[in-house]
Design a protein around this motif. Structure first.
Motif, mmCIF file in Angstrom:
data_model
loop_
_atom_site.group_PDB
_atom_site.id
_atom_site.type_symbol
_atom_site.label_atom_id
_atom_site.label_comp_id
_atom_site.label_asym_id
_atom_site.label_seq_id
_atom_site.Cartn_x
_atom_site.Cartn_y
_atom_site.Cartn_z
ATOM 1 N N ASP A 150 -1.864 -4.205 -12.221
ATOM 2 C CA ASP A 150 -0.635 -3.560 -12.696
ATOM 3 C C ASP A 150 -0.919 -2.496 -13.748
ATOM 4 O O ASP A 150 -0.225 -1.473 -13.809
ATOM 5 C CB ASP A 150 0.323 -4.611 -13.259
ATOM 6 N N ASP A 154 0.440 1.181 -13.223
ATOM 7 C CA ASP A 154 1.283 1.850 -14.216
ATOM 8 C C ASP A 154 0.804 3.278 -14.469
ATOM 9 O O ASP A 154 1.608 4.189 -14.698
ATOM 10 C CB ASP A 154 1.262 1.076 -15.541
ATOM 11 N N ASP A 158 2.263 7.298 -7.803
ATOM 12 C CA ASP A 158 3.027 8.529 -7.642
ATOM 13 C C ASP A 158 2.396 9.716 -8.361
ATOM 14 O O ASP A 158 2.987 10.783 -8.418
ATOM 15 C CB ASP A 158 4.479 8.356 -8.098
ATOM 16 N N GLU A 196 4.732 -3.600 -5.367
ATOM 17 C CA GLU A 196 4.989 -2.832 -6.584
ATOM 18 C C GLU A 196 5.343 -1.380 -6.268
ATOM 19 O O GLU A 196 6.229 -0.797 -6.903
ATOM 20 C CB GLU A 196 3.771 -2.896 -7.504
ATOM 21 N N ARG A 197 4.666 -0.816 -5.283
ATOM 22 C CA ARG A 197 4.979 0.565 -4.915
ATOM 23 C C ARG A 197 6.410 0.670 -4.403
ATOM 24 O O ARG A 197 7.159 1.588 -4.768
ATOM 25 C CB ARG A 197 3.991 1.077 -3.864
ATOM 26 N N LYS A 199 8.906 -1.452 -5.023
ATOM 27 C CA LYS A 199 9.837 -1.781 -6.101
ATOM 28 C C LYS A 199 10.051 -0.578 -7.023
ATOM 29 O O LYS A 199 11.171 -0.306 -7.460
ATOM 30 C CB LYS A 199 9.288 -2.955 -6.911
ATOM 31 N N ARG A 200 8.976 0.155 -7.296
ATOM 32 C CA ARG A 200 9.061 1.235 -8.278
ATOM 33 C C ARG A 200 9.535 2.557 -7.681
ATOM 34 O O ARG A 200 10.175 3.346 -8.362
ATOM 35 C CB ARG A 200 7.694 1.444 -8.932
ATOM 36 N N PHE A 201 9.207 2.811 -6.395
ATOM 37 C CA PHE A 201 9.453 4.135 -5.829
ATOM 38 C C PHE A 201 10.134 4.116 -4.469
ATOM 39 O O PHE A 201 10.255 5.170 -3.830
ATOM 40 C CB PHE A 201 8.127 4.903 -5.705
ATOM 41 N N CYS A 205 7.093 7.228 -2.736
ATOM 42 C CA CYS A 205 5.897 7.384 -3.548
ATOM 43 C C CYS A 205 4.877 8.263 -2.836
ATOM 44 O O CYS A 205 4.580 8.064 -1.653
ATOM 45 C CB CYS A 205 5.282 6.023 -3.850
#
Length: 420
Positions: A150, A154, A158, A196-197, A199-201, A205
């Motif tokens: 992670d 972080d 992207d 995670e990709r 969830k975040r983008f 991404c």
């Protein structure tokens, strides 16, 4: 100096111009280029099932870049521009993120800086478990490892173009763990990165995902059920765009064995990376040969001097460039392979499935440390002979006498639309 019409160095462009470069001519090929998608969350266009699995719009094709492994010193825009490439790759060993912020870890920091300047970037995540067991999914040790992941995510999601889950897993894992623990560990890491990709983008991404990298596939003993399981996981995971390979070999036919084995075992639309490749095992076979007789006569070197001994001397006292040239090009084992880089890249591209290949750039301090008959001569690969040969009078780094010009020629400098 860049050829006429070549795009200007992105770092000197306006912010708007850099945006074009990031989405522009980054997949360099002999016959054309593809656009590399660069989008953030606001540019997401649909669900994960809207696009063909493993085939982002504008994913790179047939690109050739440089590799610095974990030592980015000296890999600058000036070097990339000199080599006419827009792609650069490095790796980070995850335990290093325990003591330094990921964005400031040297390899990551260099890639982020180059990405901001408009270059295309590849980062491999290295999990060094040669001395201890790989964590099992669901354990506290796995949780700790994913926390390291992670930290990297972080910093880079992207922002870089390609993230590779793994560096050389079968070499960086204890032998007793390769058959049982290896695949569950890396599958869990990959699932975490995919999650995670998303969830975040969402689906927007810019960072594509690969699994890597496989070694020694020219040897049937290394084509194990665990390797087949690795490839089956790549094939079955829609979000993974392909697999990385590291064909460090002694002959071109051995490198072909990698693609012949890997490509039928993944989906047809998936591609491969070759973030490391070389003839280092061929060089090693001749590391203990005597220097060429003509070289010994010309430079007053004892005729029984071995190649590794002459290289050790050049590491301590760099040679004039002409003498370094004569040492290598006067050696039949090297001169007979002077077209290796061209033939190898052509072989990769002929598959129709190459995304990006990256080749060793600068000689690094570890390469000239404790040189002896058993040391692997990685330094003979590098595009620059910066540690064993003297710079020119105007300060230019010494170059590999066989591969430097071929590397530049293999770039596509004919399409200048990104400069318009």
């Amino acid at each position: 100096m860049l050829p006429p019409g070549w795009p200007p160095r992105p770092g000197r462009a306006s912010p708007e111009r850099r945006g074009l470069s990031r989405r522009g001519l980054l997949g360099l090929a002999g016959g054309g280029v593809l656009l590399l998608a660069g989008c953030g969350p606001e540019e997401s266009t649909g669900s994960d099932t809207d696009a063909a699995p493993g085939a982002r719009d504008g994913a790179p094709e047939n690109a050739l870049g440089v590799n610095f492994n974990e030592e980015p010193s000296g890999v600058t825009p000036a070097v990339l521009d000199d080599l006419r490439t827009r792609w650069v790759r490095g790796f980070v060993a995850l335990p290093r993120l325990d003591t330094v912020d990921a964005a400031h870890q040297p390899a990551i920091k260099t890639l982020l800086t180059l990405a901001e300047a408009g270059y295309a970037t590849v980062l491999s995540l290295k999990f060094p478990f040669q001395e201890k067991p790989l964590p099992r999914p669901g354990t506290s040790a796995m949780t700790a490892e994913l926390a390291r992941v992670d930290k990297a995510l972080d910093a880079v999601l992207d922002k870089i173009d390609i993230l590779v889950v793994g560096n050389e897993p079968f070499l960086e894992t204890r032998q007793e763990d390769r058959a049982g623990r290896l695949n569950p560990f890396y599958e869990a890491v990959a699932a975490h990165v995919v999650s995670e990709r998303r969830k975040r983008f969402g689906t927007g991404c810019r960072t594509g995902l690969y699994m890597g990298a496989l070694n020694r596939l020219e040897d049937p003993a290394w084509r194990t059920p665990a390797v087949d399981g690795w490839l089956a996981h790549v094939k079955a995971t829609p979000e993974i765009e392909g697999v990385d390979i590291h064909p460090h070999v002694s002959a071109l036919k051995d490198a072909k064995a990698y693609t012949d084995y890997v490509l039928p075992r993944i989906r047809p639309e998936q591609r491969f990376l070759a973030t490391e490749f070389s003839l280092v095992h061929w060089w090693k076979q001749h590391w203990i040969d005597p220097v060429p007789a003509t070289y010994a006569d010309r430079y007053g070197v004892p005729g029984d001097t071995l190649v590794w001994q002459e290289v050790r001397g050049s590491a301590a006292h760099p040679l004039p460039q002409e003498r370094w040239h004569d040492l290598l090009m006067g050696s039949p084992w090297f001169a007979s392979r002077k077209d290796y880089l061209t033939h190898q890249v052509e072989q990769f591209r002929a598959t129709g499935r190459l995304a990006v290949a990256t080749y060793g750039t600068l000689q690094q301090p570890a390469m000239i440390r404790d040189i002896g008959p058993d040391k692997t001569p990685w330094l003979l690969n590098s595009l620059y002979a910066n540690l064993v040969a003297q710079p020119s009078e105007n300060g230019d780094k010494a170059r590999n006498p066989a591969f430097y010009e071929d590397f530049r020629t293999l770039q596509n400098a004919s399409d200048a639309s990104d400069a318009s």
